[in-house]
Design an enzyme around this catalytic site. Structure first.
Site, PDB file in Angstrom:
ATOM      1  N   SER A 197       0.856  -1.188   0.000  1.00  0.00           N
ATOM      2  CA  SER A 197       0.000   0.000   0.000  1.00  0.00           C
ATOM      3  C   SER A 197       0.886   1.230   0.000  1.00  0.00           C
ATOM      4  O   SER A 197       1.772   1.353  -0.838  1.00  0.00           O
ATOM      5  CB  SER A 197      -0.937  -0.044   1.215  1.00  0.00           C
ATOM      6  OG  SER A 197      -1.824   1.066   1.216  1.00  0.00           O
ATOM      7  N   HIS A 227      -2.421  -1.068  -3.531  1.00  0.00           N
ATOM      8  CA  HIS A 227      -3.612  -0.230  -3.397  1.00  0.00           C
ATOM      9  C   HIS A 227      -3.534   0.947  -4.368  1.00  0.00           C
ATOM     10  O   HIS A 227      -2.549   1.688  -4.376  1.00  0.00           O
ATOM     11  CB  HIS A 227      -3.736   0.294  -1.961  1.00  0.00           C
ATOM     12  CG  HIS A 227      -4.085  -0.772  -0.978  1.00  0.00           C
ATOM     13  ND1 HIS A 227      -4.021  -0.586   0.383  1.00  0.00           N
ATOM     14  CD2 HIS A 227      -4.533  -2.056  -1.147  1.00  0.00           C
ATOM     15  CE1 HIS A 227      -4.385  -1.692   1.004  1.00  0.00           C
ATOM     16  NE2 HIS A 227      -4.704  -2.597   0.095  1.00  0.00           N
ATOM     17  N   ASP A 263      -4.357  -4.424   5.907  1.00  0.00           N
ATOM     18  CA  ASP A 263      -4.801  -5.286   4.813  1.00  0.00           C
ATOM     19  C   ASP A 263      -3.679  -6.278   4.508  1.00  0.00           C
ATOM     20  O   ASP A 263      -2.511  -5.917   4.460  1.00  0.00           O
ATOM     21  CB  ASP A 263      -5.117  -4.449   3.569  1.00  0.00           C
ATOM     22  CG  ASP A 263      -5.774  -5.271   2.470  1.00  0.00           C
ATOM     23  OD1 ASP A 263      -6.371  -6.317   2.776  1.00  0.00           O
ATOM     24  OD2 ASP A 263      -5.696  -4.843   1.296  1.00  0.00           O
TER      25      ASP A 263
END
Length: 332
Positions: free
Chosen positions: A12, A39, A131
Protein backbone atom coordinates in the site's frame (compact mmCIF):
# COMPACT_ATOMS: atom_id res chain seq x y z
CA UNK A 1 7.32 -32.65 -2.97
CA UNK A 2 6.21 -29.82 -5.30
CA UNK A 3 8.19 -26.63 -5.65
CA UNK A 4 6.50 -23.31 -5.01
CA UNK A 5 5.07 -21.87 -8.17
CA UNK A 6 2.81 -19.05 -6.96
CA UNK A 7 4.01 -15.83 -5.35
CA UNK A 8 1.45 -13.30 -4.10
CA UNK A 9 2.52 -9.87 -2.95
CA UNK A 10 0.65 -6.99 -1.30
CA UNK A 11 1.58 -3.36 -0.69
CA UNK A 12 0.00 0.00 0.00
CA UNK A 13 1.49 3.35 1.02
CA UNK A 14 5.20 3.37 0.21
CA UNK A 15 4.77 0.07 -1.58
CA UNK A 16 5.84 0.98 -5.11
CA UNK A 17 9.45 1.42 -4.06
CA UNK A 18 9.34 -1.86 -2.12
CA UNK A 19 7.74 -3.73 -5.06
CA UNK A 20 10.42 -2.35 -7.38
CA UNK A 21 13.16 -3.56 -5.03
CA UNK A 22 11.63 -7.05 -4.76
CA UNK A 23 10.98 -7.54 -8.45
CA UNK A 24 14.38 -6.22 -9.53
CA UNK A 25 15.99 -8.94 -7.39
CA UNK A 26 14.11 -11.83 -8.99
CA UNK A 27 15.98 -14.30 -11.19
CA UNK A 28 15.72 -13.89 -14.98
CA UNK A 29 14.26 -17.38 -15.33
CA UNK A 30 11.43 -17.31 -12.85
CA UNK A 31 9.93 -20.66 -11.92
CA UNK A 32 6.74 -19.10 -10.55
CA UNK A 33 3.73 -17.00 -11.43
CA UNK A 34 3.70 -13.73 -9.50
CA UNK A 35 0.62 -11.70 -8.58
CA UNK A 36 0.82 -8.24 -7.02
CA UNK A 37 -1.79 -6.02 -5.39
CA UNK A 38 -0.83 -2.40 -4.81
CA UNK A 39 -3.61 -0.23 -3.40
CA UNK A 40 -4.63 2.14 -6.18
CA UNK A 41 -7.14 4.94 -6.59
CA UNK A 42 -10.20 3.63 -8.51
CA UNK A 43 -9.88 6.28 -11.22
CA UNK A 44 -6.08 6.17 -11.55
CA UNK A 45 -4.32 5.43 -14.83
CA UNK A 46 -2.39 2.22 -14.30
CA UNK A 47 1.19 3.22 -15.10
CA UNK A 48 2.68 0.81 -12.59
CA UNK A 49 3.55 -1.94 -15.12
CA UNK A 50 5.56 0.57 -17.17
CA UNK A 51 7.34 1.83 -14.06
CA UNK A 52 8.25 -1.65 -12.87
CA UNK A 53 9.31 -2.94 -16.30
CA UNK A 54 12.22 -0.46 -16.31
CA UNK A 55 14.01 -2.49 -13.63
CA UNK A 56 12.37 -5.89 -13.41
CA UNK A 57 14.13 -8.74 -15.29
CA UNK A 58 10.74 -10.39 -15.90
CA UNK A 59 7.96 -8.72 -17.90
CA UNK A 60 5.28 -7.09 -15.73
CA UNK A 61 1.76 -6.67 -17.07
CA UNK A 62 -1.73 -5.88 -15.85
CA UNK A 63 -3.83 -8.92 -14.99
CA UNK A 64 -6.73 -9.76 -17.32
CA UNK A 65 -9.88 -11.63 -16.45
CA UNK A 66 -9.72 -15.28 -17.51
CA UNK A 67 -6.01 -15.22 -18.36
CA UNK A 68 -4.18 -18.51 -17.82
CA UNK A 69 -1.64 -18.77 -15.03
CA UNK A 70 1.88 -19.53 -16.21
CA UNK A 71 5.27 -19.60 -14.58
CA UNK A 72 7.60 -16.75 -15.50
CA UNK A 73 4.90 -14.08 -15.53
CA UNK A 74 4.19 -11.15 -13.20
CA UNK A 75 0.67 -9.69 -13.10
CA UNK A 76 -0.60 -6.61 -11.29
CA UNK A 77 -4.16 -6.03 -10.12
CA UNK A 78 -5.65 -3.14 -12.14
CA UNK A 79 -7.38 -0.17 -10.49
CA UNK A 80 -10.87 -0.81 -9.06
CA UNK A 81 -10.71 -4.59 -9.53
CA UNK A 82 -10.00 -7.35 -7.04
CA UNK A 83 -7.54 -9.93 -8.37
CA UNK A 84 -8.22 -13.56 -7.47
CA UNK A 85 -6.76 -16.80 -8.77
CA UNK A 86 -7.93 -20.38 -9.00
CA UNK A 87 -6.04 -23.51 -10.03
CA UNK A 88 -5.18 -22.28 -13.52
CA UNK A 89 -6.76 -18.86 -14.17
CA UNK A 90 -6.85 -15.34 -12.80
CA UNK A 91 -10.10 -13.48 -12.26
CA UNK A 92 -10.91 -9.79 -11.91
CA UNK A 93 -13.89 -8.75 -9.83
CA UNK A 94 -15.64 -5.49 -9.06
CA UNK A 95 -17.13 -7.15 -6.02
CA UNK A 96 -17.56 -5.43 -2.64
CA UNK A 97 -14.61 -3.45 -1.35
CA UNK A 98 -12.54 -5.02 1.40
CA UNK A 99 -10.80 -2.87 3.98
CA UNK A 100 -12.29 0.11 2.14
CA UNK A 101 -10.23 -0.58 -1.02
CA UNK A 102 -10.48 -2.37 -4.35
CA UNK A 103 -8.17 -4.06 -5.19
CA UNK A 104 -7.54 -5.44 -1.71
CA UNK A 105 -4.72 -7.75 -0.69
CA UNK A 106 -6.60 -10.27 1.46
CA UNK A 107 -8.84 -11.58 -1.38
CA UNK A 108 -5.81 -12.44 -3.56
CA UNK A 109 -4.01 -14.13 -0.67
CA UNK A 110 -7.08 -16.13 0.38
CA UNK A 111 -7.77 -17.34 -3.15
CA UNK A 112 -4.11 -18.37 -3.55
CA UNK A 113 -4.17 -20.27 -0.25
CA UNK A 114 -7.38 -22.03 -1.27
CA UNK A 115 -6.24 -23.01 -4.78
CA UNK A 116 -2.50 -23.59 -4.41
CA UNK A 117 -1.91 -24.32 -0.72
CA UNK A 118 1.70 -25.33 -0.04
CA UNK A 119 2.88 -23.99 -3.41
CA UNK A 120 2.23 -20.37 -2.37
CA UNK A 121 4.67 -17.77 -1.05
CA UNK A 122 2.95 -14.71 0.41
CA UNK A 123 4.76 -11.38 0.77
CA UNK A 124 3.65 -8.31 2.76
CA UNK A 125 5.36 -5.00 2.00
CA UNK A 126 5.09 -1.37 3.07
CA UNK A 127 1.60 0.01 3.73
CA UNK A 128 -0.82 1.53 6.21
CA UNK A 129 -3.17 -0.33 8.59
CA UNK A 130 -3.42 -4.11 8.15
CA UNK A 131 -4.80 -5.29 4.81
CA UNK A 132 -3.05 -8.57 4.02
CA UNK A 133 -2.60 -9.81 7.61
CA UNK A 134 -5.58 -12.17 7.44
CA UNK A 135 -4.72 -13.43 3.96
CA UNK A 136 -1.09 -14.05 4.90
CA UNK A 137 -2.27 -16.11 7.87
CA UNK A 138 -4.46 -18.17 5.49
CA UNK A 139 -1.37 -18.90 3.38
CA UNK A 140 0.53 -19.99 6.48
CA UNK A 141 -2.31 -22.28 7.55
CA UNK A 142 -2.46 -23.77 4.05
CA UNK A 143 1.21 -24.76 4.32
CA UNK A 144 2.66 -21.96 2.20
CA UNK A 145 5.64 -19.76 3.02
CA UNK A 146 5.24 -16.24 4.41
CA UNK A 147 7.60 -13.29 4.06
CA UNK A 148 7.21 -9.88 5.69
CA UNK A 149 9.28 -6.83 4.91
CA UNK A 150 11.28 -5.71 7.93
CA UNK A 151 9.09 -2.85 9.28
CA UNK A 152 12.18 -0.79 10.10
CA UNK A 153 12.99 -0.65 6.38
CA UNK A 154 9.43 0.16 5.21
CA UNK A 155 8.37 3.70 4.28
CA UNK A 156 5.03 2.96 5.99
CA UNK A 157 5.59 0.17 8.54
CA UNK A 158 1.96 -0.50 9.60
CA UNK A 159 1.20 -3.42 7.28
CA UNK A 160 4.41 -5.33 8.02
CA UNK A 161 4.11 -4.59 11.75
CA UNK A 162 0.51 -5.79 11.89
CA UNK A 163 1.33 -8.92 9.92
CA UNK A 164 3.95 -9.71 12.58
CA UNK A 165 1.32 -9.28 15.31
CA UNK A 166 -0.71 -12.23 14.08
CA UNK A 167 2.00 -14.70 13.09
CA UNK A 168 5.71 -15.41 13.04
CA UNK A 169 6.56 -15.38 9.33
CA UNK A 170 9.10 -17.71 7.81
CA UNK A 171 11.21 -14.70 6.89
CA UNK A 172 11.32 -11.01 7.90
CA UNK A 173 13.89 -9.16 5.80
CA UNK A 174 14.38 -5.79 4.03
CA UNK A 175 12.66 -5.40 0.66
CA UNK A 176 15.92 -5.53 -1.31
CA UNK A 177 16.63 -8.99 0.12
CA UNK A 178 13.23 -10.48 -0.71
CA UNK A 179 13.84 -10.98 -4.46
CA UNK A 180 16.99 -13.08 -4.02
CA UNK A 181 15.28 -14.94 -1.15
CA UNK A 182 12.37 -15.85 -3.43
CA UNK A 183 14.83 -17.12 -6.02
CA UNK A 184 16.47 -19.40 -3.45
CA UNK A 185 13.12 -20.72 -2.21
CA UNK A 186 11.97 -21.47 -5.74
CA UNK A 187 15.19 -23.32 -6.56
CA UNK A 188 15.24 -25.41 -3.40
CA UNK A 189 13.41 -28.60 -4.35
CA UNK A 190 13.82 -29.89 -0.79
CA UNK A 191 11.90 -26.96 0.68
CA UNK A 192 8.31 -28.08 0.41
CA UNK A 193 6.73 -25.59 2.79
CA UNK A 194 4.90 -26.00 6.06
CA UNK A 195 2.40 -28.61 7.09
CA UNK A 196 -1.08 -27.60 5.96
CA UNK A 197 -3.32 -26.47 8.78
CA UNK A 198 -6.47 -25.82 6.75
CA UNK A 199 -9.39 -27.66 8.32
CA UNK A 200 -12.46 -28.52 6.23
CA UNK A 201 -14.28 -25.63 7.95
CA UNK A 202 -11.49 -23.16 7.04
CA UNK A 203 -11.52 -24.36 3.46
CA UNK A 204 -15.29 -23.94 3.31
CA UNK A 205 -15.05 -20.41 4.68
CA UNK A 206 -12.34 -19.45 2.18
CA UNK A 207 -14.58 -20.73 -0.64
CA UNK A 208 -17.55 -18.73 0.64
CA UNK A 209 -15.52 -15.51 0.95
CA UNK A 210 -14.10 -15.94 -2.55
CA UNK A 211 -17.61 -16.56 -3.91
CA UNK A 212 -18.82 -13.30 -2.33
CA UNK A 213 -16.15 -11.30 -4.16
CA UNK A 214 -16.90 -13.08 -7.42
CA UNK A 215 -20.57 -12.06 -6.92
CA UNK A 216 -21.54 -15.73 -6.90
CA UNK A 217 -23.12 -15.39 -3.48
CA UNK A 218 -23.63 -12.86 -0.73
CA UNK A 219 -26.61 -12.87 1.56
CA UNK A 220 -27.50 -12.90 5.24
CA UNK A 221 -27.18 -16.70 5.45
CA UNK A 222 -23.61 -16.52 4.13
CA UNK A 223 -22.70 -13.79 6.62
CA UNK A 224 -24.32 -15.68 9.49
CA UNK A 225 -22.31 -18.77 8.61
CA UNK A 226 -19.06 -16.79 8.68
CA UNK A 227 -19.55 -15.09 12.04
CA UNK A 228 -21.68 -13.65 14.81
CA UNK A 229 -23.85 -10.54 14.55
CA UNK A 230 -22.40 -7.49 16.32
CA UNK A 231 -23.84 -4.13 17.37
CA UNK A 232 -22.28 -2.13 14.56
CA UNK A 233 -23.23 -1.10 11.03
CA UNK A 234 -21.27 -1.30 7.80
CA UNK A 235 -19.71 2.15 7.13
CA UNK A 236 -20.29 1.74 3.38
CA UNK A 237 -23.85 0.44 3.10
CA UNK A 238 -25.26 0.75 6.63
CA UNK A 239 -26.12 -2.95 6.84
CA UNK A 240 -25.54 -5.18 9.88
CA UNK A 241 -22.07 -6.62 10.50
CA UNK A 242 -20.96 -10.09 11.54
CA UNK A 243 -17.67 -10.68 13.36
CA UNK A 244 -15.88 -13.47 11.60
CA UNK A 245 -14.34 -16.51 13.23
CA UNK A 246 -10.73 -15.73 12.39
CA UNK A 247 -7.45 -15.20 14.23
CA UNK A 248 -7.35 -11.69 12.77
CA UNK A 249 -10.36 -9.64 14.04
CA UNK A 250 -12.54 -9.13 10.95
CA UNK A 251 -16.11 -8.13 10.10
CA UNK A 252 -18.33 -8.61 7.04
CA UNK A 253 -21.80 -7.37 6.05
CA UNK A 254 -24.22 -9.47 4.03
CA UNK A 255 -23.63 -7.40 0.88
CA UNK A 256 -19.96 -8.38 1.04
CA UNK A 257 -18.04 -5.39 2.43
CA UNK A 258 -15.35 -6.66 4.78
CA UNK A 259 -13.06 -4.99 7.29
CA UNK A 260 -10.35 -5.84 9.75
CA UNK A 261 -10.96 -4.21 13.13
CA UNK A 262 -8.54 -1.40 12.30
CA UNK A 263 -10.19 -0.67 8.97
CA UNK A 264 -13.64 -0.82 10.55
CA UNK A 265 -12.63 1.80 13.13
CA UNK A 266 -11.22 3.99 10.35
CA UNK A 267 -14.37 3.50 8.27
CA UNK A 268 -16.65 4.38 11.17
CA UNK A 269 -14.59 7.49 11.89
CA UNK A 270 -14.97 8.53 8.26
CA UNK A 271 -18.72 7.84 8.34
CA UNK A 272 -19.00 9.81 11.58
CA UNK A 273 -17.27 12.80 10.03
CA UNK A 274 -19.51 12.64 6.95
CA UNK A 275 -22.57 12.56 9.21
CA UNK A 276 -21.33 15.57 11.14
CA UNK A 277 -20.83 17.55 7.94
CA UNK A 278 -24.40 16.67 6.89
CA UNK A 279 -25.62 17.78 10.32
CA UNK A 280 -23.68 21.03 9.94
CA UNK A 281 -25.27 21.69 6.55
CA UNK A 282 -28.78 21.16 7.97
CA UNK A 283 -28.06 23.35 10.99
CA UNK A 284 -26.72 26.17 8.81
CA UNK A 285 -29.76 25.96 6.55
CA UNK A 286 -31.98 26.28 9.65
CA UNK A 287 -29.89 29.23 10.88
CA UNK A 288 -30.24 31.07 7.56
CA UNK A 289 -33.99 30.49 7.54
CA UNK A 290 -34.40 31.75 11.13
CA UNK A 291 -32.44 34.91 10.33
CA UNK A 292 -34.60 35.52 7.26
CA UNK A 293 -37.80 34.99 9.28
CA UNK A 294 -36.56 37.44 11.92
CA UNK A 295 -35.82 40.07 9.25
CA UNK A 296 -39.19 39.58 7.54
CA UNK A 297 -41.13 39.77 10.83
CA UNK A 298 -39.24 42.91 11.84
CA UNK A 299 -40.00 44.58 8.50
CA UNK A 300 -43.72 43.74 8.90
CA UNK A 301 -43.81 45.07 12.46
CA UNK A 302 -44.21 41.70 14.16
CA UNK A 303 -41.81 42.61 16.94
CA UNK A 304 -42.41 39.66 19.26
CA UNK A 305 -42.19 37.12 16.45
CA UNK A 306 -38.97 38.77 15.22
CA UNK A 307 -37.48 38.55 18.72
CA UNK A 308 -38.34 34.87 19.05
CA UNK A 309 -36.84 34.06 15.64
CA UNK A 310 -33.70 36.06 16.55
CA UNK A 311 -33.34 34.16 19.84
CA UNK A 312 -33.63 30.83 18.07
CA UNK A 313 -31.15 32.01 15.43
CA UNK A 314 -28.63 33.04 18.12
CA UNK A 315 -28.97 29.66 19.83
CA UNK A 316 -28.64 27.85 16.52
CA UNK A 317 -25.54 29.89 15.64
CA UNK A 318 -23.88 28.76 18.87
CA UNK A 319 -24.50 25.12 17.96
CA UNK A 320 -23.15 25.72 14.45
CA UNK A 321 -19.96 27.28 15.81
CA UNK A 322 -19.44 24.44 18.28
CA UNK A 323 -19.83 21.85 15.54
CA UNK A 324 -17.49 23.76 13.23
CA UNK A 325 -14.84 23.80 15.98
CA UNK A 326 -15.34 20.07 16.49
CA UNK A 327 -14.75 19.51 12.78
CA UNK A 328 -11.73 21.79 12.84
CA UNK A 329 -13.35 24.11 10.34
CA UNK A 330 -12.70 27.20 12.48
CA UNK A 331 -9.91 27.82 15.02
CA UNK A 332 -10.45 27.45 18.76
Amino acid sequence: MPKFNVIVMGASSGGIQAIRQVLSGLPNRLNAAVFVVQHLSPDSINLLPDILNRQCPVTVRAAEDGMSIQNGQIHLAPPDRHLLIDADQMHLSRGPRENRVRPAIDPLFRSAALSHGRRVIGVILSGSLDDGSSGLLSIKKAGGRTIVQDPETAITPDMPSNALRYQTPDHCVPADEIGPLLGRLLNDSQDSGNASGLTPRMRSELRKETAVLMRQSGDIKTAEHLGELVAASCPECGGPLWEMTDDVPRFRCHTGHAYTAQHLVAGLEEAEEQSLWVALRVMEERLRLLKRLAENDAERGFTRAAELASEKAAESEQHVNRLRKMLGDIPE
